[in-house]
Design a protein around this motif. Structure first.
Motif, PDB file in Angstrom:
ATOM      1  N   ALA A   1      19.847  23.917   6.399  1.00 43.66           N
ATOM      2  CA  ALA A   1      20.146  22.634   5.748  1.00 43.66           C
ATOM      3  C   ALA A   1      18.862  22.026   5.212  1.00 43.66           C
ATOM      4  CB  ALA A   1      20.793  21.681   6.748  1.00 43.66           C
ATOM      5  N   HIS A   2      19.003  21.266   4.129  1.00 45.65           N
ATOM      6  CA  HIS A   2      17.834  20.608   3.563  1.00 45.65           C
ATOM      7  C   HIS A   2      17.423  19.441   4.453  1.00 45.65           C
ATOM      8  CE1 HIS A   2      14.951  19.618   0.480  1.00 45.65           C
ATOM      9  NE2 HIS A   2      15.291  18.356   0.650  1.00 45.65           N
ATOM     10  N   ALA A   3      16.142  19.342   4.747  1.00 49.50           N
ATOM     11  CA  ALA A   3      15.605  18.258   5.572  1.00 49.50           C
ATOM     12  C   ALA A   3      14.628  17.431   4.737  1.00 49.50           C
ATOM     13  CB  ALA A   3      14.887  18.854   6.782  1.00 49.50           C
ATOM     14  N   PRO A   4      14.353  16.205   5.172  1.00 46.53           N
ATOM     15  CA  PRO A   4      13.380  15.383   4.441  1.00 46.53           C
ATOM     16  C   PRO A   4      12.002  16.040   4.422  1.00 46.53           C
ATOM     17  CG  PRO A   4      14.563  14.073   6.080  1.00 46.53           C
ATOM     18  CD  PRO A   4      14.925  15.513   6.314  1.00 46.53           C
ATOM     19  N   CYS A   5      11.176  15.563   3.537  1.00 42.48           N
ATOM     20  CA  CYS A   5       9.814  16.078   3.396  1.00 42.48           C
ATOM     21  C   CYS A   5       9.044  15.932   4.709  1.00 42.48           C
ATOM     22  CB  CYS A   5       9.104  15.309   2.280  1.00 42.48           C
ATOM     23  SG  CYS A   5       7.421  15.835   1.986  1.00 42.48           S
ATOM     24  N   HIS A   6       8.433  17.019   5.147  1.00 45.20           N
ATOM     25  CA  HIS A   6       7.606  16.991   6.353  1.00 45.20           C
ATOM     26  C   HIS A   6       6.133  17.142   6.032  1.00 45.20           C
ATOM     27  CE1 HIS A   6       8.429  21.251   5.613  1.00 45.20           C
ATOM     28  NE2 HIS A   6       7.294  21.498   6.223  1.00 45.20           N
ATOM     29  N   CYS A   7       5.837  17.510   4.777  1.00 41.26           N
ATOM     30  CA  CYS A   7       4.457  17.728   4.366  1.00 41.26           C
ATOM     31  C   CYS A   7       4.346  17.415   2.873  1.00 41.26           C
ATOM     32  CB  CYS A   7       4.071  19.167   4.668  1.00 41.26           C
ATOM     33  SG  CYS A   7       2.315  19.461   4.757  1.00 41.26           S
ATOM     34  N   LEU A   8       3.295  16.724   2.501  1.00 43.32           N
ATOM     35  CA  LEU A   8       3.133  16.234   1.133  1.00 43.32           C
ATOM     36  C   LEU A   8       1.774  16.661   0.602  1.00 43.32           C
ATOM     37  CD1 LEU A   8       4.506  14.176  -0.906  1.00 43.32           C
ATOM     38  CD2 LEU A   8       3.019  12.459   0.131  1.00 43.32           C
TER      39      LEU A   8
ATOM     40  N   LEU B   1      -1.447  13.166  -8.098  1.00 47.12           N
ATOM     41  CA  LEU B   1      -0.189  13.885  -8.277  1.00 47.12           C
ATOM     42  C   LEU B   1       0.321  14.203  -6.880  1.00 47.12           C
ATOM     43  CD1 LEU B   1       1.854  15.425 -10.058  1.00 47.12           C
ATOM     44  CD2 LEU B   1       0.313  17.392  -9.936  1.00 47.12           C
ATOM     45  N   LEU B   2       1.443  13.591  -6.502  1.00 47.99           N
ATOM     46  CA  LEU B   2       2.029  13.794  -5.181  1.00 47.99           C
ATOM     47  C   LEU B   2       3.293  14.624  -5.321  1.00 47.99           C
ATOM     48  CD1 LEU B   2       0.578  10.881  -5.164  1.00 47.99           C
ATOM     49  CD2 LEU B   2       1.836  10.572  -3.057  1.00 47.99           C
ATOM     50  N   PHE B   3       3.448  15.615  -4.442  1.00 49.24           N
ATOM     51  CA  PHE B   3       4.683  16.396  -4.466  1.00 49.24           C
ATOM     52  C   PHE B   3       4.946  17.036  -3.111  1.00 49.24           C
ATOM     53  CE2 PHE B   3       1.303  19.088  -6.091  1.00 49.24           C
ATOM     54  CZ  PHE B   3       1.504  20.329  -5.516  1.00 49.24           C
ATOM     55  N   ASP B   4       6.224  17.251  -2.861  1.00 50.30           N
ATOM     56  CA  ASP B   4       6.678  17.902  -1.639  1.00 50.30           C
ATOM     57  C   ASP B   4       6.045  19.286  -1.545  1.00 50.30           C
ATOM     58  OD1 ASP B   4       8.429  19.507   0.160  1.00 50.30           O
ATOM     59  OD2 ASP B   4       9.745  17.757   0.106  1.00 50.30           O
ATOM     60  N   TYR B   5       5.563  19.599  -0.399  1.00 52.65           N
ATOM     61  CA  TYR B   5       4.902  20.854  -0.061  1.00 52.65           C
ATOM     62  C   TYR B   5       5.761  22.077  -0.383  1.00 52.65           C
ATOM     63  CZ  TYR B   5       2.581  23.316   3.952  1.00 52.65           C
ATOM     64  OH  TYR B   5       1.902  24.121   4.790  1.00 52.65           O
ATOM     65  N   ARG B   6       7.068  21.901  -0.439  1.00 49.65           N
ATOM     66  CA  ARG B   6       8.010  23.000  -0.684  1.00 49.65           C
ATOM     67  C   ARG B   6       8.342  23.159  -2.162  1.00 49.65           C
ATOM     68  NH1 ARG B   6      12.295  20.292   3.219  1.00 49.65           N
ATOM     69  NH2 ARG B   6      11.597  18.614   1.861  1.00 49.65           N
TER      70      ARG B   6
END
Length: 151
Positions: A22-29, A84-89
């Protein structure tokens, strides 16, 4: 640093999902801060929304293409000091550097307290001595791409 005339990186994510079901919220940015102006022609290219796809990339990418929900890549223009910020995934890559100058970027990786990225940031430092009895000064760091010492 993207050196002058370096080739584009392959599309990649910096880390995996914590839950493959399942998709989970961002844990690393990731936070990229360019140390020079970066035009839309040469910088970090991102695939918006791909952090939802990378849990099962091959299958999810195929579904997104079939449903026509796959968003095109973006290549933002950034000025010195922008962020520039983005989800680690998120799928991203450094593009080929055709600017005629090196393209340095300051990178921060922020994580929720429970997460440790041992793949990209192993517990052992490059500067740790292999032999604790060795008292010789540390050698300069080596640029792994060119195998020559950095100054």
């Amino acid at each position: 640093v993207a050196r002058v005339d370096c080739e584009a990186q392959a599309w990649h994510v910096d880390g995996a999902h914590l839950d493959l079901t399942a998709h989970a919220p961002c844990h690393c940015l990731n936070v990229f801060v360019p140390l020079v102006d970066v035009s839309a022609a040469a910088g970090t290219e991102l695939r918006p929304g791909s952090h939802f796809l990378t849990r099962d990339l091959k299958r999810q990418l195929l579904l997104a293409k079939a449903r026509k929900t796959l968003r095109p890549p973006v290549l933002p223009s950034l000025r010195l000091g922008d962020s520039l910020l983005f989800d680690y995934r998120t799928l991203h890559r450094g593009t080929r550097n055709t600017t005629g100058a090196d393209r340095p970027v300051f990178v921060l990786t922020l994580a929720r307290p429970f997460f440790r990225d041992i793949l990209n940031f192993p517990p052992r430092s490059l500067f740790d001595r292999l032999d604790p009895a060795d008292s010789s000064p540390l050698e300069p760091a080596t640029d792994l791409a060119s195998e020559r010492p950095r100054s």
